[in-house]
Design a protein around this motif. Structure first.
Motif, PDB file in Angstrom:
ATOM      1  N   THR A  33      39.569   4.273 -31.064  1.00  0.00           N
ATOM      2  CA  THR A  33      39.897   5.577 -31.618  1.00  0.00           C
ATOM      3  C   THR A  33      39.812   6.603 -30.486  1.00  0.00           C
ATOM      4  OG1 THR A  33      37.611   6.155 -32.150  1.00  0.00           O
ATOM      5  CG2 THR A  33      38.851   4.908 -33.836  1.00  0.00           C
ATOM      6  N   GLU A  34      40.318   7.783 -30.742  1.00  0.00           N
ATOM      7  CA  GLU A  34      40.255   8.847 -29.737  1.00  0.00           C
ATOM      8  C   GLU A  34      38.806   9.179 -29.385  1.00  0.00           C
ATOM      9  OE1 GLU A  34      41.859  13.379 -29.290  1.00  0.00           O
ATOM     10  OE2 GLU A  34      43.132  11.932 -30.343  1.00  0.00           O
ATOM     11  N   GLU A  35      37.942   9.199 -30.377  1.00  0.00           N
ATOM     12  CA  GLU A  35      36.521   9.480 -30.156  1.00  0.00           C
ATOM     13  C   GLU A  35      35.862   8.368 -29.328  1.00  0.00           C
ATOM     14  OE1 GLU A  35      32.391   9.924 -32.715  1.00  0.00           O
ATOM     15  OE2 GLU A  35      34.305  10.338 -33.723  1.00  0.00           O
ATOM     16  N   GLN A  36      36.174   7.121 -29.637  1.00  0.00           N
ATOM     17  CA  GLN A  36      35.622   6.000 -28.868  1.00  0.00           C
ATOM     18  C   GLN A  36      36.113   6.029 -27.427  1.00  0.00           C
ATOM     19  OE1 GLN A  36      37.122   2.911 -31.438  1.00  0.00           O
ATOM     20  NE2 GLN A  36      35.067   2.449 -32.237  1.00  0.00           N
ATOM     21  N   LEU A  37      37.382   6.329 -27.233  1.00  0.00           N
ATOM     22  CA  LEU A  37      37.945   6.410 -25.884  1.00  0.00           C
ATOM     23  C   LEU A  37      37.288   7.540 -25.096  1.00  0.00           C
ATOM     24  CD1 LEU A  37      39.948   4.986 -24.082  1.00  0.00           C
ATOM     25  CD2 LEU A  37      41.721   6.541 -24.904  1.00  0.00           C
ATOM     26  N   HIS A  38      37.046   8.659 -25.757  1.00  0.00           N
ATOM     27  CA  HIS A  38      36.360   9.782 -25.108  1.00  0.00           C
ATOM     28  C   HIS A  38      34.943   9.381 -24.690  1.00  0.00           C
ATOM     29  CE1 HIS A  38      35.310  13.893 -24.124  1.00  0.00           C
ATOM     30  NE2 HIS A  38      34.246  13.775 -24.899  1.00  0.00           N
ATOM     31  N   SER A  39      34.231   8.684 -25.557  1.00  0.00           N
ATOM     32  CA  SER A  39      32.880   8.213 -25.224  1.00  0.00           C
ATOM     33  C   SER A  39      32.911   7.256 -24.044  1.00  0.00           C
ATOM     34  CB  SER A  39      32.233   7.523 -26.427  1.00  0.00           C
ATOM     35  OG  SER A  39      31.993   8.435 -27.455  1.00  0.00           O
ATOM     36  N   PHE A  40      33.863   6.341 -24.057  1.00  0.00           N
ATOM     37  CA  PHE A  40      34.005   5.377 -22.966  1.00  0.00           C
ATOM     38  C   PHE A  40      34.264   6.121 -21.646  1.00  0.00           C
ATOM     39  CE2 PHE A  40      35.941   2.023 -20.433  1.00  0.00           C
ATOM     40  CZ  PHE A  40      35.197   0.908 -20.783  1.00  0.00           C
ATOM     41  N   GLU A  41      35.149   7.106 -21.693  1.00  0.00           N
ATOM     42  CA  GLU A  41      35.460   7.900 -20.501  1.00  0.00           C
ATOM     43  C   GLU A  41      34.239   8.678 -20.008  1.00  0.00           C
ATOM     44  OE1 GLU A  41      38.782  10.264 -21.787  1.00  0.00           O
ATOM     45  OE2 GLU A  41      40.205   8.616 -21.504  1.00  0.00           O
ATOM     46  N   THR A  42      33.403   9.126 -20.920  1.00  0.00           N
ATOM     47  CA  THR A  42      32.174   9.818 -20.528  1.00  0.00           C
ATOM     48  C   THR A  42      31.278   8.882 -19.726  1.00  0.00           C
ATOM     49  OG1 THR A  42      32.265  11.311 -22.415  1.00  0.00           O
ATOM     50  CG2 THR A  42      30.102  11.000 -21.383  1.00  0.00           C
ATOM     51  N   GLY A  43      31.149   7.656 -20.190  1.00  0.00           N
ATOM     52  CA  GLY A  43      30.359   6.670 -19.453  1.00  0.00           C
ATOM     53  C   GLY A  43      30.913   6.451 -18.060  1.00  0.00           C
ATOM     54  N   VAL A  44      32.236   6.348 -17.950  1.00  0.00           N
ATOM     55  CA  VAL A  44      32.879   6.129 -16.648  1.00  0.00           C
ATOM     56  C   VAL A  44      32.646   7.329 -15.730  1.00  0.00           C
ATOM     57  CG1 VAL A  44      35.112   5.863 -15.476  1.00  0.00           C
ATOM     58  CG2 VAL A  44      34.616   4.527 -17.531  1.00  0.00           C
ATOM     59  N   LYS A  45      32.815   8.534 -16.260  1.00  0.00           N
ATOM     60  CA  LYS A  45      32.622   9.749 -15.440  1.00  0.00           C
ATOM     61  C   LYS A  45      31.204   9.829 -14.891  1.00  0.00           C
ATOM     62  CE  LYS A  45      35.732  12.577 -18.116  1.00  0.00           C
ATOM     63  NZ  LYS A  45      35.817  13.740 -18.983  1.00  0.00           N
ATOM     64  N   TYR A  46      30.233   9.667 -15.770  1.00  0.00           N
ATOM     65  CA  TYR A  46      28.842   9.759 -15.322  1.00  0.00           C
ATOM     66  C   TYR A  46      28.508   8.657 -14.326  1.00  0.00           C
ATOM     67  CZ  TYR A  46      27.298  13.624 -18.229  1.00  0.00           C
ATOM     68  OH  TYR A  46      27.111  14.865 -18.758  1.00  0.00           O
ATOM     69  N   GLN A  47      29.074   7.496 -14.528  1.00  0.00           N
ATOM     70  CA  GLN A  47      28.848   6.399 -13.589  1.00  0.00           C
ATOM     71  C   GLN A  47      29.409   6.767 -12.215  1.00  0.00           C
ATOM     72  OE1 GLN A  47      29.977   2.509 -15.007  1.00  0.00           O
ATOM     73  NE2 GLN A  47      30.233   1.753 -12.926  1.00  0.00           N
ATOM     74  N   MET A  48      30.614   7.322 -12.180  1.00  0.00           N
ATOM     75  CA  MET A  48      31.216   7.691 -10.902  1.00  0.00           C
ATOM     76  C   MET A  48      30.456   8.844 -10.247  1.00  0.00           C
ATOM     77  SD  MET A  48      33.297   7.089  -8.506  1.00  0.00           S
ATOM     78  CE  MET A  48      34.692   6.102  -8.986  1.00  0.00           C
ATOM     79  N   TYR A  49      30.064   9.840 -11.033  1.00  0.00           N
ATOM     80  CA  TYR A  49      29.298  10.950 -10.464  1.00  0.00           C
ATOM     81  C   TYR A  49      28.055  10.428  -9.752  1.00  0.00           C
ATOM     82  CZ  TYR A  49      31.888  13.949 -13.812  1.00  0.00           C
ATOM     83  OH  TYR A  49      32.835  14.592 -14.551  1.00  0.00           O
ATOM     84  N   HIS A  50      27.374   9.503 -10.411  1.00  0.00           N
ATOM     85  CA  HIS A  50      26.115   9.025  -9.846  1.00  0.00           C
ATOM     86  C   HIS A  50      26.329   7.986  -8.746  1.00  0.00           C
ATOM     87  CE1 HIS A  50      24.754  11.332 -13.249  1.00  0.00           C
ATOM     88  NE2 HIS A  50      23.710  11.571 -12.481  1.00  0.00           N
ATOM     89  N   ALA A  51      27.478   7.332  -8.743  1.00  0.00           N
ATOM     90  CA  ALA A  51      27.824   6.484  -7.596  1.00  0.00           C
ATOM     91  C   ALA A  51      27.943   7.353  -6.349  1.00  0.00           C
ATOM     92  CB  ALA A  51      29.147   5.753  -7.860  1.00  0.00           C
TER      93      ALA A  51
END
Length: 129
Positions: A33-51
């Protein structure tokens, strides 16, 4: 040793963020769903920021104090708990068997990330004064 850990996890998290981001944008786009995709993208963003943060601190800190080692640990463990619990929650929810036990893991990871940032700030103040 901590410098190598910081560089290793920075590079690993960066690589995985690219892979998971592409996976989310292409393979999961029509399955979430759009909400699930947004949550998934949040995980990716935070992972990249902290990388990126892990790589930057690996070149700027000496890791000769306990404080620096603890903040490194907070960033590594926090990223694992925060981002990977989001991936698990989203993917398991999309498959119809939501792993609810991961729910409390995400804010714990976020708390560790916030503590890591506060410790980094404290480290800067400590070295400045």
């Amino acid at each position: 040793m901590e410098i190598l850990l910081s560089q290793f996890f920075g590079a690993l998290f960066g690589f995985l963020a690219i892979v998971f981001g592409a996976f989310g944008a292409h393979a999961l786009k029509n399955k979430l769903t759009e909400e699930q995709l947004h949550s998934f993208e949040t995980g990716v963003k935070y992972q990249m920021y902290h990388a990126i943060v892990l790589l930057v601190i690996s070149f700027n800190l000496n890791f000769n104090s306990r404080l620096e080692t603890i903040l490194l640990t907070c960033f590594i463990v926090g990223t694992l708990l925060f981002s990977f619990s989001i991936y698990g929650l989203v993917l398991s929810s999309a498959s119809g068997s939501k792993m609810r036990f991961l729910g409390p893991v995400t804010p714990l990871g976020g708390l560790l990330l916030a503590i890591g940032w506060l410790l980094l700030l404290f480290n800067f103040f400590q070295n400045f004064f």
